[in-house]
Design an enzyme around this catalytic site. Structure first.
Site, PDB file in Angstrom:
ATOM      1  N   ARG A 138       0.830  -1.097   0.240  1.00  0.00           N
ATOM      2  CA  ARG A 138      -0.027  -0.051   0.111  1.00  0.00           C
ATOM      3  C   ARG A 138       0.858   1.374  -0.142  1.00  0.00           C
ATOM      4  O   ARG A 138       0.329   2.242  -0.363  1.00  0.00           O
ATOM      5  CB  ARG A 138      -0.960   0.055   1.193  1.00  0.00           C
ATOM      6  CG  ARG A 138      -2.071  -1.175   0.731  1.00  0.00           C
ATOM      7  CD  ARG A 138      -3.049  -1.384   1.641  1.00  0.00           C
ATOM      8  NE  ARG A 138      -2.528  -1.888   3.159  1.00  0.00           N
ATOM      9  CZ  ARG A 138      -2.313  -3.255   3.419  1.00  0.00           C
ATOM     10  NH1 ARG A 138      -2.681  -4.203   2.543  1.00  0.00           N
ATOM     11  NH2 ARG A 138      -1.877  -3.470   4.541  1.00  0.00           N
ATOM     12  N   GLU A 145       5.570 -11.375  14.471  1.00  0.00           N
ATOM     13  CA  GLU A 145       4.942 -12.343  15.737  1.00  0.00           C
ATOM     14  C   GLU A 145       5.329 -13.553  15.624  1.00  0.00           C
ATOM     15  O   GLU A 145       5.779 -14.166  16.950  1.00  0.00           O
ATOM     16  CB  GLU A 145       3.460 -12.030  15.719  1.00  0.00           C
ATOM     17  CG  GLU A 145       2.950 -12.627  17.088  1.00  0.00           C
ATOM     18  CD  GLU A 145       1.404 -12.504  17.396  1.00  0.00           C
ATOM     19  OE1 GLU A 145       0.805 -12.777  18.363  1.00  0.00           O
ATOM     20  OE2 GLU A 145       0.762 -11.774  16.365  1.00  0.00           O
TER      21      GLU A 145
END
Length: 183
Positions: free
Chosen positions: A69, A106
């Protein structure tokens, strides 16, 4: 709310044009969907204008956009301020010789790459993406550009999820955001 100019009415329009989709892509995530901002020509134009106004007189020669993006917001900003656009891509997306930087997620790691020779030592850059959450991708982009001698003026994002503390991973690099949102 805007980081700098809380009074600017364009910020409220931009914020209201961003759709939040609960539980996407997995339960517990409140996905900040900028596709609705892109459908609102006034909000999209104002988003670009706010970034251009901020960077037009800062001697920026590189707008580095983070996949994917950052590729939407970076090129029009780069064109408007007279800078080149440098895509920062995921692995194996750029042809030719690349330089890479690995970063932690993560659960595991990822890598960001750019073409060798896309930037020169001493150039001044901003790094742009749609959103900063945990900050890992932007931090990797900073490290990658600094390794080749580029001065990072600032990171710029449309949205920040401040409770995820991504700004802390950017070290001394300043962060400019238009909208702060709940995670």
């Amino acid at each position: 709310m805007a980081t700098e100019d809380v009074q600017d009415p364009r910020i409220a329009k931009i914020a209201s044009s961003i759709r939040v989709i609960p539980d996407f892509p997995k339960p517990g995530i409140m996905f900040q969907d900028i596709t609705t901002l892109l459908l609102d020509t006034e909000a999209f134009k104002d988003t670009i204008a706010l970034f251009v106004d901020r960077y037009k007189d800062k001697g920026i020669s590189v707008v580095a956009g983070v996949e994917a993006r950052g590729f939407i917001f970076g090129p029009p900003i780069a064109l408007a301020i007279g800078a080149k656009f440098v895509p920062m891509r995921k692995p194996k997306k750029l042809p030719g010789k690349v330089i890479s930087e690995e970063y932690s997620l993560e659960y595991g790691t990822d890598t960001i790459e750019m073409h060798v020779g896309a930037v020169e030592p001493g150039e001044r850059a901003i790094i742009i993406d749609d959103l900063i959450a945990t900050g890992g991708t932007l931090a990797a982009a900073i490290r990658l550009l600094e390794r080749v001698g580029v001065k990072i003026v600032e990171c710029a994002c449309v949205i920040e999820l401040p409770e995820l503390k991504g700004k802390e991973k950017l070290g001394e690099t300043s962060l400019f955001v238009l909208v702060k949102s709940a995670a």
